[in-house]
Structure formats: C-alpha cells, structure tokens
Motif scaffolding. Structure first.
Motif, PDB file in Angstrom:
ATOM      1  N   LEU A   1       0.825  -1.210   0.000  1.00 16.35           N
ATOM      2  CA  LEU A   1       0.000   0.000   0.000  1.00 16.35           C
ATOM      3  C   LEU A   1       0.860   1.262   0.000  1.00 16.35           C
ATOM      4  N   VAL A   2       1.850   1.321   0.870  1.00 15.01           N
ATOM      5  CA  VAL A   2       2.716   2.503   0.931  1.00 15.01           C
ATOM      6  C   VAL A   2       3.483   2.652  -0.378  1.00 15.01           C
ATOM      7  N   ALA A   3       3.940   1.534  -0.929  1.00 15.61           N
ATOM      8  CA  ALA A   3       4.662   1.589  -2.205  1.00 15.61           C
ATOM      9  C   ALA A   3       3.804   2.228  -3.294  1.00 15.61           C
ATOM     10  N   ARG A   4       2.521   1.901  -3.319  1.00 15.46           N
ATOM     11  CA  ARG A   4       1.627   2.490  -4.323  1.00 15.46           C
ATOM     12  C   ARG A   4       1.580   4.014  -4.182  1.00 15.46           C
ATOM     13  N   PHE A   5       1.487   4.485  -2.944  1.00  9.64           N
ATOM     14  CA  PHE A   5       1.424   5.926  -2.729  1.00  9.64           C
ATOM     15  C   PHE A   5       2.744   6.591  -3.108  1.00  9.64           C
ATOM     16  N   VAL A   6       3.873   5.926  -2.840  1.00  6.35           N
ATOM     17  CA  VAL A   6       5.177   6.476  -3.204  1.00  6.35           C
ATOM     18  C   VAL A   6       5.309   6.584  -4.724  1.00  6.35           C
TER      19      VAL A   6
ATOM     20  N   THR B   1       8.922  12.145  -1.285  1.00 12.35           N
ATOM     21  CA  THR B   1       8.249  11.383  -0.243  1.00 12.35           C
ATOM     22  C   THR B   1       9.154  11.143   0.954  1.00 12.35           C
ATOM     23  N   VAL B   2       8.555  11.255   2.135  1.00 13.24           N
ATOM     24  CA  VAL B   2       9.187  10.856   3.394  1.00 13.24           C
ATOM     25  C   VAL B   2       8.339   9.720   3.954  1.00 13.24           C
ATOM     26  N   VAL B   3       8.942   8.560   4.156  1.00 17.63           N
ATOM     27  CA  VAL B   3       8.223   7.388   4.646  1.00 17.63           C
ATOM     28  C   VAL B   3       8.713   7.056   6.046  1.00 17.63           C
ATOM     29  N   ASP B   4       7.783   7.063   6.994  1.00 19.70           N
ATOM     30  CA  ASP B   4       8.088   6.758   8.398  1.00 19.70           C
ATOM     31  C   ASP B   4       7.240   5.572   8.829  1.00 19.70           C
ATOM     32  N   CYS B   5       7.721   4.378   8.469  1.00 15.90           N
ATOM     33  CA  CYS B   5       7.034   3.149   8.878  1.00 15.90           C
ATOM     34  C   CYS B   5       8.077   2.055   8.935  1.00 15.90           C
TER      35      CYS B   5
ATOM     36  N   LEU C   1       7.366  -1.045   4.758  1.00 16.85           N
ATOM     37  CA  LEU C   1       8.576  -0.338   4.332  1.00 16.85           C
ATOM     38  C   LEU C   1       9.389  -1.200   3.384  1.00 16.85           C
ATOM     39  N   ALA C   2       9.485  -2.505   3.646  1.00 19.53           N
ATOM     40  CA  ALA C   2      10.232  -3.390   2.753  1.00 19.53           C
ATOM     41  C   ALA C   2       9.678  -3.331   1.336  1.00 19.53           C
ATOM     42  N   ALA C   3       8.352  -3.289   1.222  1.00 12.13           N
ATOM     43  CA  ALA C   3       7.731  -3.222  -0.097  1.00 12.13           C
ATOM     44  C   ALA C   3       7.899  -1.849  -0.738  1.00 12.13           C
ATOM     45  N   ALA C   4       8.002  -0.802   0.090  1.00 17.89           N
ATOM     46  CA  ALA C   4       8.110   0.562  -0.437  1.00 17.89           C
ATOM     47  C   ALA C   4       9.510   0.887  -0.933  1.00 17.89           C
ATOM     48  N   LEU C   5      10.541   0.235  -0.394  1.00 22.68           N
ATOM     49  CA  LEU C   5      11.917   0.600  -0.743  1.00 22.68           C
ATOM     50  C   LEU C   5      12.208   0.505  -2.243  1.00 22.68           C
ATOM     51  N   PRO C   6      11.800  -0.554  -2.937  1.00 16.05           N
ATOM     52  CA  PRO C   6      12.071  -0.600  -4.379  1.00 16.05           C
ATOM     53  C   PRO C   6      11.378   0.504  -5.173  1.00 16.05           C
ATOM     54  N   ALA C   7      10.356   1.126  -4.575  1.00 16.35           N
ATOM     55  CA  ALA C   7       9.663   2.238  -5.249  1.00 16.35           C
ATOM     56  C   ALA C   7      10.470   3.531  -5.173  1.00 16.35           C
ATOM     57  N   GLY C   8      11.549   3.539  -4.388  1.00 17.81           N
ATOM     58  CA  GLY C   8      12.448   4.694  -4.345  1.00 17.81           C
ATOM     59  C   GLY C   8      11.958   5.886  -3.564  1.00 17.81           C
ATOM     60  N   PRO C   9      11.476   5.721  -2.320  1.00 16.51           N
ATOM     61  CA  PRO C   9      11.114   6.904  -1.533  1.00 16.51           C
ATOM     62  C   PRO C   9      12.332   7.809  -1.355  1.00 16.51           C
ATOM     63  N   ARG C  10      12.099   9.107  -1.358  1.00 17.09           N
ATOM     64  CA  ARG C  10      13.230  10.036  -1.279  1.00 17.09           C
ATOM     65  C   ARG C  10      13.951   9.921   0.066  1.00 17.09           C
ATOM     66  N   LEU C  11      13.191   9.758   1.148  1.00 16.89           N
ATOM     67  CA  LEU C  11      13.787   9.649   2.480  1.00 16.89           C
ATOM     68  C   LEU C  11      12.943   8.684   3.309  1.00 16.89           C
ATOM     69  N   VAL C  12      13.596   7.772   4.037  1.00 16.04           N
ATOM     70  CA  VAL C  12      12.886   6.892   4.965  1.00 16.04           C
ATOM     71  C   VAL C  12      13.405   7.166   6.376  1.00 16.04           C
TER      72      VAL C  12
END
Length: 315
Positions: free
Chosen positions: A146-151, A161-165, A170-181
């Motif tokens: 879900l977070v990856a989709r939003f990223v 994007t800043v991802v704080d989870c 978070l593991a699924a969001a990382l390949p989507a390339g969030p600017r900062l985690v």
C-alpha cells in the motif's frame, strides 16, 4: 505545501497519573483526547510552526464530525475520508516524572474502496504540494504494498516522499524509491530481517542499498544516524530529555519534510545535512516537552537547536 498521510489514524488519549503501579487502580488527574495518528501529528506540528500542511486520513463514520471539528479548531487543514471501519485509539499514560506507557490498538481492516478514495484525495492535492509524508502502521489486512503504491504515484506527480514506517510495508516501499525513509532501529531491523544488534549506521546503509534515496534511523536517546549518497552523519542532543515521547518522531518527520520542500529534494553536502538534522533533532526534542503529541513550542525548538551535536560517521 506538505501533504501528510496517516493510513491508520488513532484517537490519541493521554492520561495523567501520579505513578503507575501494576495491578492497582489509578486515579486520572488529567485527560485529553484529540484526533491523532502519526501523519496527523506531523500536520499538527507543521501547522503550529507556521507551515502549510494538509492531513489526509481514513476515519470511521462515527468519528468523522468530531475529528473534523477538532482539527479545524486546531487550525489543521485536512481531507478526512469516511470509512465504515471504526477508528482505533492510542492511549498514553504519563506519570508525574514524565515516564510514559503506551497502549496502541490495532486498526480495523479498511475496504478497498476506502483506499481508492484516499488515493483520490491525495491526487486532488498533488498539484499544490511538494512533499508527501506517509507515517505509521497499516491497519489489519492492508496490502503490504500500500505505501509503495502511494510512493510511486507521488513520484509520478512530482512529489518528494518521506516514509516513516517499518516492517513489510517499508520493505515493499523501498524498491519504489522513496526520497527519504525514517524508521526507528527496531522497525529497520524488522524491515531488513537482520540481527537486532546491527548498528543504526549499517541499517541506514542497507536501506539505501534497497532503494531509499536517504535514510535516517533513530535510536531513542542515542540520537539518529543519517546515510545519504554523499554523507553519513550522527546527530543527538548533548543531554537527553525526560517527557512524553509520543509525538517526538512525528515532529522529526515534520522537520525533514520541510527540508525536502525547501531543497526541492534531498539536501546536498555535509553542511546542508547538518543543518537539517539539527532542526530535526530540535523539533523532536521540543515535542518531548509537550503533554500531548503534535505540538512543538518554537522557543523550545530554537533553544534545543543549539544543543544538537553533529558528527561525521567514519567511512
């Protein structure tokens, strides 16, 4: 403008007691309740410090009017998405000496239609926004991606994007390339599946290897470790503070979101990152001094800014 998304909001209830004694009854001498959850706290901090932010969150139908009134009274701009699922609660029991015990309910599952309306709310705001923050846990049965989709959608629309989870989201969001985690150490360990003794610096490096543009790993009173493509820094207060830590991480997320907005992306170089981390630690520490989450006194933040130590991490 900074848009904050809270996938799993909670009514933040704070009880003030003299001291907690396990197995005993306790008299509550002070109680507050407000619309909360990590992203809503981020928006509240930003608003209180004069920044333009809009909070987006799915909220149970029974709570919708009260939450809208609360946020309006506090001056927090919002787009609340009505949900048939009841909103959870997060209870902080704060003792007289500042020690805080937290009880966080799990969120109820959300229908797919709710996530569609959340995405529509974000899309409607994207033309005016520069940064999207996604903060906190996911409710039960939410898809891991879900977070990856939003990223991905935020990047398509030109938002940083800043991802704080942490964990699977978070593991699924990382390949989507969030600017900062910005996970804490425990969340980073769970996300990466590594030994619990792995250092914050090593965790941050692994987060970059898996797709993050930059990573901040927090470690309580020990401070934080930043790893970016061009710099690796540690930051902490000279002296730790006692107080209510409930919204400290959210205040830090707020500060980092401001840095991404002002820099139109990641800061560049040691000096720019050091300034960004001083503000992030100062805002976070100032939040600890407040009895409820989502509040930072600008005078506290300015004073604590001078007490932040920055060190370059060894290569």
């Amino acid at each position: 403008m900074i848009v904050t998304l809270t996938p799993n909001p909670a009514a933040d209830v704070t009880y003030g007691v003299d001291a907690v004694h396990l197995g005993d009854s306790h008299r509550v001498h002070d109680m507050t309740e407000r619309a909360g959850g990590k992203g809503l706290n981020v928006a509240s901090v930003l608003t209180g410090l004069g920044e333009h932010a809009v909070a987006v969150a799915p909220v149970g139908a029974a709570d919708l009017a009260a939450w809208a009134a609360d946020l309006t009274d506090r001056g927090v701009s919002h787009r609340l998405v009505e949900s048939p699922s009841a909103t959870r609660r997060s209870i902080a029991v704060v003792e007289a000496d500042g020690r805080t015990t937290l009880f966080n309910e799990a969120g109820q599952p959300q229908p797919d239609a709710v996530w569609t309306r959340v995405a529509e709310a974000l899309a409607a705001l994207s033309d005016q926004a520069e940064v999207l923050t996604v903060s906190g846990s996911l409710p039960a049965e939410a898809p891991d991606d879900l977070v990856a989709r939003f990223v991905v959608e935020a990047a398509r629309r030109g938002l940083h994007t800043v991802v704080d989870c942490g964990g699977a989201a978070l593991a699924a969001a990382l390949p989507a390339g969030p600017r900062l985690v910005k996970p804490n150490r425990t969340e980073a360990v769970a996300t990466l599946g590594v030994d619990a003794g792995t250092s914050p610096r090593a965790l941050a490096r692994l987060l970059l290897e898996r797709g993050a543009g930059a990573a901040v790993v927090t470690d309580g009173a020990s401070g934080l470790e930043l790893v970016a493509p061009d710099v690796s820094l540690r930051a902490r207060l000279r002296e730790p503070l006692r107080g209510n830590p409930t919204g400290a991480g959210d205040a830090m997320t707020a500060a980092l979101a401001v840095e991404l907005r002002d820099a139109s992306g990641l800061p560049s170089g040691v000096d720019a990152w050091a300034e960004a981390l001083r503000r992030a630690v100062a805002w976070s520490a100032a939040a600890v001094l407040q009895p409820v989450a989502g509040v930072v006194d600008p005078d506290d933040a300015a004073r604590l800014f001078q007490s932040v130590q920055i060190e370059e991490s060894p290569a």
